[in-house]
Design a protein around this motif. Structure first.
Motif, PDB file in Angstrom:
ATOM      1  N   VAL A  98       0.832  -1.207   0.000  1.00  0.00           N
ATOM      2  CA  VAL A  98       0.000   0.000   0.000  1.00  0.00           C
ATOM      3  C   VAL A  98       0.867   1.257   0.000  1.00  0.00           C
ATOM      4  CG1 VAL A  98      -1.784   1.288   1.233  1.00  0.00           C
ATOM      5  CG2 VAL A  98      -1.891  -1.197   1.156  1.00  0.00           C
ATOM      6  N   VAL A  99       1.943   1.245   0.784  1.00  0.00           N
ATOM      7  CA  VAL A  99       2.845   2.399   0.772  1.00  0.00           C
ATOM      8  C   VAL A  99       3.473   2.567  -0.616  1.00  0.00           C
ATOM      9  CG1 VAL A  99       4.959   3.390   1.736  1.00  0.00           C
ATOM     10  CG2 VAL A  99       3.302   2.295   3.244  1.00  0.00           C
ATOM     11  N   ALA A 100       3.838   1.451  -1.244  1.00  0.00           N
ATOM     12  CA  ALA A 100       4.374   1.530  -2.606  1.00  0.00           C
ATOM     13  C   ALA A 100       3.350   2.160  -3.554  1.00  0.00           C
ATOM     14  CB  ALA A 100       4.769   0.142  -3.098  1.00  0.00           C
ATOM     15  N   ALA A 101       2.091   1.744  -3.423  1.00  0.00           N
ATOM     16  CA  ALA A 101       1.035   2.351  -4.236  1.00  0.00           C
ATOM     17  C   ALA A 101       0.865   3.825  -3.902  1.00  0.00           C
ATOM     18  CB  ALA A 101      -0.287   1.607  -4.012  1.00  0.00           C
ATOM     19  N   GLY A 102       1.035   4.175  -2.621  1.00  0.00           N
ATOM     20  CA  GLY A 102       0.961   5.580  -2.222  1.00  0.00           C
ATOM     21  C   GLY A 102       2.035   6.414  -2.887  1.00  0.00           C
ATOM     22  N   MET A 103       3.242   5.868  -2.971  1.00  0.00           N
ATOM     23  CA  MET A 103       4.323   6.586  -3.663  1.00  0.00           C
ATOM     24  C   MET A 103       3.993   6.745  -5.153  1.00  0.00           C
ATOM     25  SD  MET A 103       6.529   7.414  -1.358  1.00  0.00           S
ATOM     26  CE  MET A 103       5.137   7.539  -0.197  1.00  0.00           C
ATOM     27  N   GLY A 104       3.323   5.728  -5.720  1.00  0.00           N
ATOM     28  CA  GLY A 104       2.899   5.839  -7.116  1.00  0.00           C
ATOM     29  C   GLY A 104       1.867   6.932  -7.308  1.00  0.00           C
ATOM     30  N   ALA A 129      -2.510  12.945  -5.468  1.00  0.00           N
ATOM     31  CA  ALA A 129      -1.233  12.937  -4.751  1.00  0.00           C
ATOM     32  C   ALA A 129      -1.449  12.902  -3.241  1.00  0.00           C
ATOM     33  CB  ALA A 129      -0.409  14.167  -5.142  1.00  0.00           C
ATOM     34  N   LEU A 130      -2.419  13.671  -2.754  1.00  0.00           N
ATOM     35  CA  LEU A 130      -2.684  13.708  -1.320  1.00  0.00           C
ATOM     36  C   LEU A 130      -3.254  12.385  -0.812  1.00  0.00           C
ATOM     37  CD1 LEU A 130      -4.131  17.321  -0.986  1.00  0.00           C
ATOM     38  CD2 LEU A 130      -1.931  16.485  -0.141  1.00  0.00           C
ATOM     39  N   ALA A 131      -3.948  11.647  -1.678  1.00  0.00           N
ATOM     40  CA  ALA A 131      -4.416  10.312  -1.290  1.00  0.00           C
ATOM     41  C   ALA A 131      -3.221   9.400  -1.013  1.00  0.00           C
ATOM     42  CB  ALA A 131      -5.298   9.728  -2.391  1.00  0.00           C
ATOM     43  N   GLY A 132      -2.202   9.491  -1.855  1.00  0.00           N
ATOM     44  CA  GLY A 132      -0.980   8.721  -1.615  1.00  0.00           C
ATOM     45  C   GLY A 132      -0.299   9.127  -0.327  1.00  0.00           C
ATOM     46  N   VAL A 133      -0.290  10.432  -0.048  1.00  0.00           N
ATOM     47  CA  VAL A 133       0.279  10.918   1.205  1.00  0.00           C
ATOM     48  C   VAL A 133      -0.515  10.379   2.391  1.00  0.00           C
ATOM     49  CG1 VAL A 133       0.747  12.970   2.591  1.00  0.00           C
ATOM     50  CG2 VAL A 133       1.218  13.004   0.142  1.00  0.00           C
ATOM     51  N   LEU A 200       9.146   5.463  -5.230  1.00  0.00           N
ATOM     52  CA  LEU A 200       8.310   4.409  -5.815  1.00  0.00           C
ATOM     53  C   LEU A 200       9.153   3.213  -6.245  1.00  0.00           C
ATOM     54  CD1 LEU A 200       5.751   3.204  -7.067  1.00  0.00           C
ATOM     55  CD2 LEU A 200       6.138   4.662  -9.068  1.00  0.00           C
ATOM     56  N   VAL A 201      10.260   3.469  -6.909  1.00  0.00           N
ATOM     57  CA  VAL A 201      11.123   2.376  -7.366  1.00  0.00           C
ATOM     58  C   VAL A 201      11.648   1.578  -6.172  1.00  0.00           C
ATOM     59  CG1 VAL A 201      13.323   1.845  -8.479  1.00  0.00           C
ATOM     60  CG2 VAL A 201      11.780   3.523  -9.513  1.00  0.00           C
ATOM     61  N   LEU A 202      12.105   2.289  -5.143  1.00  0.00           N
ATOM     62  CA  LEU A 202      12.657   1.601  -3.982  1.00  0.00           C
ATOM     63  C   LEU A 202      11.593   0.772  -3.262  1.00  0.00           C
ATOM     64  CD1 LEU A 202      14.967   0.998  -2.115  1.00  0.00           C
ATOM     65  CD2 LEU A 202      14.539   3.156  -0.922  1.00  0.00           C
ATOM     66  N   TRP A 203      10.396   1.326  -3.105  1.00  0.00           N
ATOM     67  CA  TRP A 203       9.339   0.575  -2.418  1.00  0.00           C
ATOM     68  C   TRP A 203       8.838  -0.592  -3.262  1.00  0.00           C
ATOM     69  CZ3 TRP A 203       7.335   0.498   2.417  1.00  0.00           C
ATOM     70  CH2 TRP A 203       7.845   1.467   3.299  1.00  0.00           C
ATOM     71  N   ALA A 204       8.884  -0.468  -4.577  1.00  0.00           N
ATOM     72  CA  ALA A 204       8.524  -1.603  -5.430  1.00  0.00           C
ATOM     73  C   ALA A 204       9.523  -2.741  -5.248  1.00  0.00           C
ATOM     74  CB  ALA A 204       8.467  -1.161  -6.893  1.00  0.00           C
ATOM     75  N   VAL A 205      10.798  -2.394  -5.148  1.00  0.00           N
ATOM     76  CA  VAL A 205      11.828  -3.416  -4.912  1.00  0.00           C
ATOM     77  C   VAL A 205      11.624  -4.074  -3.550  1.00  0.00           C
ATOM     78  CG1 VAL A 205      14.303  -3.768  -4.532  1.00  0.00           C
ATOM     79  CG2 VAL A 205      13.519  -2.323  -6.430  1.00  0.00           C
ATOM     80  N   VAL A 206      11.367  -3.259  -2.526  1.00  0.00           N
ATOM     81  CA  VAL A 206      11.134  -3.809  -1.186  1.00  0.00           C
ATOM     82  C   VAL A 206       9.919  -4.731  -1.188  1.00  0.00           C
ATOM     83  CG1 VAL A 206      10.479  -3.222   1.177  1.00  0.00           C
ATOM     84  CG2 VAL A 206      12.247  -1.888   0.008  1.00  0.00           C
TER      85      VAL A 206
END
Length: 430
Positions: A98-104, A129-133, A200-206
């Motif tokens: 979900v955090v990865a999606a938030g960064m997206g 953007a604020l929804a991701g935040v 986003l890239v880093l959280w996708a990898v994680v």
């Protein structure tokens, strides 16, 4: 027979595939810690990069003054509404996903709004953007609790410090960056999507490494699979309500300060340039304090002392601004900056007031959503009182007075107890 025995012995002697697991686990832990910091850096530029360029945005899009004023309330409203969905999403696909999606969502919203051709589209993309935040606001403490259960204080400190850095960086660097890129507000706002894209890239990898599915992957060390999760309505928890009100009053002071502090100094005879520097001082003071405070607070059974000390700093700072803003200006800025460290303290208490990641998720969502709703009228009321009286005595007196209930509710929230003890529980399924 001997051949079979030799073969079995050979198989037992072969290196086991699990041997590199500790190195991989360390790598995942480091990546996750860096990811938490990088995500936190991206949680405020959506808002703080817009303020310095708002006049240009209004002129280009034909945005009315009323809509521009509405933008000051949109972040808190979005944080409250979208944050409510975070726990359910985390249960379904896991908090890391979900955090990865938030960064997206932050990346998409920040980039796309820089191409908006009208006010409505601009507002809608800002809301994306604020929804991701919002979901990241709620779930980053959950990630800390689940994967760093014995380092809640230091990790919340890292998160809070990174958030302060992102806030200050966007506020200070947006105008110079815009000038370097030709002076277009579209470039000045869109450039921050690159920082979000890196997160986003880093959280996708994680997420791929953790295989974060169906509840968020493996439980953290020390987190039992039979731990009881709170099942009753969280509105029945006094601690949750106390923490929500504490967060709301803190956010009221923070948003009012960020919105009005330069004007307060300017009306006291401080130059425009110096007033901007003093606002930066308020933000800069919170950077090291936000890193140290959560670790200190987590070592204590209760956090009441810290609540009171920060409240007293705020009362002294607002009193000084009311009667001598042009004198000892830096002192008042430092005191107000210290009082704003109530936010990382609240984040720390979110991680400490629940035993399980599920409890932290519900507490984080409830306290932040209710808290941001409480904070919406504050900055508007401060501006209205200033316009009605023509001076800052009453508005600053209001902010100082609000710190008294903030200390009261913060002291209640800081008591050494857990929401699981205040709500009915059912054993979690294996």
């Amino acid at each position: 027979m001997s051949t079979a025995a030799d073969s079995a012995t050979h198989r037992r002697a072969e290196p086991v595939p699990a041997a590199p697991a500790p190195s991989r686990a360390r790598l995942q832990t480091v990546l996750l810690a860096v990811g938490i910091a990088l995500a936190a850096v991206n949680l405020r530029p959506v808002v703080t990069s817009l303020g310095p360029l708002l006049d240009d945005v209004r002129a280009d899009l034909g945005m009315s003054a009323g809509v521009a004023g509405l933008l000051t309330a949109v972040p808190s409203l979005c944080f409250a509404l979208f944050g409510l969905a975070a726990p359910a999403l985390a249960r379904r696909i896991g908090p890391i996903a979900v955090v990865a999606a938030g960064m997206g969502a932050i990346t998409l919203g920040v980039l796309a709004r820089s191409y908006a051709g009208g006010t409505t589209v601009f507002l809608l993309l800002t809301a994306v953007a604020l929804a991701g935040v919002a979901v990241s606001n709620v779930l980053l403490p959950v990630v800390v609790k689940r994967w760093f259960p014995h380092r809640v204080g230091p990790m919340i400190g890292l998160y809070s410090m990174a958030l302060s850095v992102g806030t200050s960086l966007a506020a200070a660097a947006t105008v110079p960056l815009t000038a370097e890129m030709g002076g277009s507000w579209r470039a000045g706002l869109g450039i921050w999507s690159l920082l979000a894209a890196a997160a986003l890239v880093l959280w996708a990898v994680v997420a791929l490494l953790r295989r974060d599915r169906s509840g968020g992957g493996r439980p953290a060390a020390g987190e039992g699979r039979t731990a009881a999760e709170p099942s009753g309505p969280i509105v029945r928890s006094r601690t949750a309500w106390a923490l929500a009100v504490f967060l709301g009053l803190q956010a009221t002071s923070a948003y009012a300060t960020m919105g009005w502090l330069p004007k307060i100094y300017q009306d006291a005879g401080v130059s425009d340039g110096a007033s901007g520097v003093l606002l930066a001082v308020v933000m800069a003071v919170s950077v090291p304090a936000s890193f140290v405070l959560p670790s200190l607070a987590a070592r204590r059974g209760d956090q009441q002392l810290f609540v009171v000390v920060l409240g007293i700093c705020g009362i002294a700072g607002y009193t000084g601004l009311a009667f001598a803003a042009g004198t000892a200006s830096w002192l008042w800025a430092c005191l107000v900056g210290l009082s704003m460290c109530a936010f990382p303290l609240a984040l720390t208490m979110i991680g400490l007031r629940a035993r399980t990641p599920g409890g932290v998720a519900r507490l984080s969502a409830f306290s932040q959503c209710v808290g941001y709703l409480i904070s919406i009228p504050g900055p508007i009321a401060v501006g209205a009182v200033y316009q009605a009286t023509g001076s800052w005595y009453l508005p600053l007196g209001l902010l100082a007075a609000l710190l008294v209930p903030q200390m009261v509710f913060g002291a209640l929230a800081g008591r050494p107890r857990h929401i699981e003890d205040e709500l009915p529980r059912v054993p979690a399924t294996a």
